[in-house]
Design a protein around this motif. Structure first.
Motif, short mmCIF file in Angstrom:
data_model
loop_
_atom_site.label_atom_id
_atom_site.label_comp_id
_atom_site.label_asym_id
_atom_site.label_seq_id
_atom_site.Cartn_x
_atom_site.Cartn_y
_atom_site.Cartn_z
N GLN A 144 31.39 18.48 19.91
CA GLN A 144 31.41 17.13 20.47
C GLN A 144 31.63 16.04 19.41
N ASP A 145 31.65 16.43 18.14
CA ASP A 145 31.84 15.46 17.06
C ASP A 145 33.21 14.78 17.21
N ARG A 146 33.21 13.50 16.87
CA ARG A 146 34.44 12.72 17.00
C ARG A 146 34.50 11.68 15.90
N LEU A 147 35.66 11.55 15.26
CA LEU A 147 35.86 10.53 14.24
C LEU A 147 37.18 9.81 14.49
N ALA A 148 37.15 8.49 14.37
CA ALA A 148 38.35 7.68 14.53
C ALA A 148 38.53 6.82 13.28
N PHE A 149 39.76 6.80 12.75
CA PHE A 149 40.06 6.08 11.50
C PHE A 149 41.22 5.12 11.71
N THR A 150 41.11 3.94 11.11
CA THR A 150 42.24 3.00 11.15
C THR A 150 42.21 2.10 9.92
N PHE A 151 43.39 1.68 9.50
CA PHE A 151 43.49 0.60 8.52
C PHE A 151 43.43 -0.72 9.29
N LEU A 152 42.87 -1.74 8.65
CA LEU A 152 42.68 -3.02 9.33
C LEU A 152 43.64 -4.11 8.87
N ASN A 153 44.26 -3.93 7.71
CA ASN A 153 45.12 -5.00 7.20
C ASN A 153 46.41 -4.45 6.59
N ALA A 154 46.92 -3.37 7.15
CA ALA A 154 48.19 -2.81 6.66
C ALA A 154 49.34 -3.59 7.29
N PHE A 156 52.33 -4.55 6.56
CA PHE A 156 53.60 -4.42 5.86
C PHE A 156 54.33 -3.22 6.44
N ASP A 157 55.54 -2.99 5.95
CA ASP A 157 56.40 -1.97 6.53
C ASP A 157 55.91 -0.58 6.14
N CYS A 158 55.04 -0.02 6.97
CA CYS A 158 54.47 1.31 6.68
C CYS A 158 54.11 1.96 8.00
N ASN A 159 55.00 2.82 8.51
CA ASN A 159 54.72 3.48 9.78
C ASN A 159 53.50 4.39 9.69
N CYS A 160 53.32 5.01 8.53
CA CYS A 160 52.22 5.96 8.35
C CYS A 160 50.87 5.26 8.41
N CYS A 161 50.77 4.07 7.81
CA CYS A 161 49.47 3.41 7.71
C CYS A 161 49.37 2.16 8.59
N SER A 162 50.16 2.09 9.65
CA SER A 162 50.04 0.97 10.58
C SER A 162 48.64 0.94 11.18
N ASN A 163 48.29 -0.22 11.73
CA ASN A 163 46.93 -0.42 12.22
C ASN A 163 46.72 0.23 13.59
N PHE A 164 46.81 1.55 13.63
CA PHE A 164 46.50 2.27 14.87
C PHE A 164 45.42 3.29 14.56
N TRP A 165 44.75 3.74 15.60
CA TRP A 165 43.62 4.67 15.42
C TRP A 165 44.12 6.11 15.36
N ARG A 166 43.62 6.84 14.37
CA ARG A 166 43.80 8.28 14.29
C ARG A 166 42.48 8.91 14.73
N VAL A 167 42.52 9.77 15.71
CA VAL A 167 41.30 10.34 16.28
C VAL A 167 41.25 11.84 16.01
N PHE A 168 40.08 12.31 15.54
CA PHE A 168 39.87 13.73 15.23
C PHE A 168 38.61 14.19 15.95
N GLU A 169 38.70 15.31 16.64
CA GLU A 169 37.58 15.81 17.43
C GLU A 169 37.30 17.27 17.09
N GLY A 170 36.04 17.64 17.24
CA GLY A 170 35.65 19.03 17.06
C GLY A 170 34.89 19.26 15.77
N SER A 171 34.51 20.52 15.54
CA SER A 171 33.64 20.88 14.43
C SER A 171 34.38 21.35 13.19
N SER A 172 35.70 21.57 13.29
CA SER A 172 36.43 22.16 12.17
C SER A 172 37.48 21.21 11.60
N VAL A 173 37.15 19.94 11.52
CA VAL A 173 38.11 18.96 10.99
C VAL A 173 38.13 19.05 9.46
#
Length: 220
Positions: A144-154, A156-173
């Motif tokens: 049931q573990d869940r982690l969400a990560f985002t940059f807050l002030n990216a 600039f031109d960076c698709n990889c680090c745009s300000n969107f949430w990356r969500v990871f779930e489960g016990s084997s992250v």
């Protein structure tokens, strides 16, 4: 008298037609400087490329093709020309090792009204840096573990680090990702986690020097 008038009209038509053909033969052009976005200094040996999409038989071309290319001079100045065609779109981009630049669209109609069909455009580049984020679920992990990560002030031109949430779930992250960014910047980020049904929010920032890779380690 009629013969003289006819000759005059023919001569005028020849000059007018010749003038039109001469105008149509003039190439499109662009000129400007490539500068460091932080210091404002000109950047030399930047590869500047203009690409085109052409309308053929009334159909908009979908493929980008090279229209012109050049390298910037010691003070960052550049200029190039290319033959006039029925363009659907034009774009320009700078490229230099260890620097980040952006592809910029060009207004085709702007060339048609510019003096000598040449426009001015300065291009901005930034020293590159890299950010690597390592995420590991190392505690009393549960599905049931869940982690969400985002940059807050990216911002600039960076698709990889745009300000969107990356969500990871489960016990084997156990994962990581790396983004190319503008160097010499503070990068702010936020982590929202749910561990053993307990919610938490963590906000922090990290300085990312140019020409280096900065790591963020998140163990939860």
């Amino acid at each position: 008298m009629k013969g003289r008038v006819l000759i005059g009209l023919l001569l005028w038509g020849a000059f007018a037609f010749g003038g039109c053909k001469k105008e149509e033969s003039k190439p499109y052009g662009i000129a400007g400087r490539v500068v460091d976005g932080d210091s404002g200094e000109g950047l030399s040996q930047v590869a500047v490329t203009v690409e085109k999409q052409v309308i053929q038989n009334g159909v908009f071309g979908q493929t980008w093709m090279n229209a012109a290319s050049t390298n910037s001079s010691s003070d960052g100045g550049y200029s190039c020309t290319w033959p006039r065609e029925n363009f659907a779109a034009l774009r320009i981009s700078p490229e230099k090792a260890n620097y980040v630049g952006a592809v910029e669209s060009l207004n085709v109609d702007e060339f048609k009204t510019a003096e000598d069909f040449t426009i001015s455009r300065d291009l901005v580049m930034y020293k590159e840096g890299f950010i690597t984020v390592n995420l590991r679920n190392t505690g009393q992990a549960a599905e049931q573990d869940r982690l969400a990560f985002t940059f807050l002030n990216a911002n600039f031109d960076c698709n990889c680090c745009s300000n969107f949430w990356r969500v990871f779930e489960g016990s084997s992250v156990d994962t990581s990702f790396t983004c190319r960014i503008y160097g010499n910047r503070w990068l702010k980020y936020q982590v929202n986690s749910t561990i053993a049904f307990n919610d938490s929010i963590f906000v922090d920032s990290v300085y990312c020097p140019a020409f280096a890779t900065t790591a963020i380690e998140i163990d939860y």
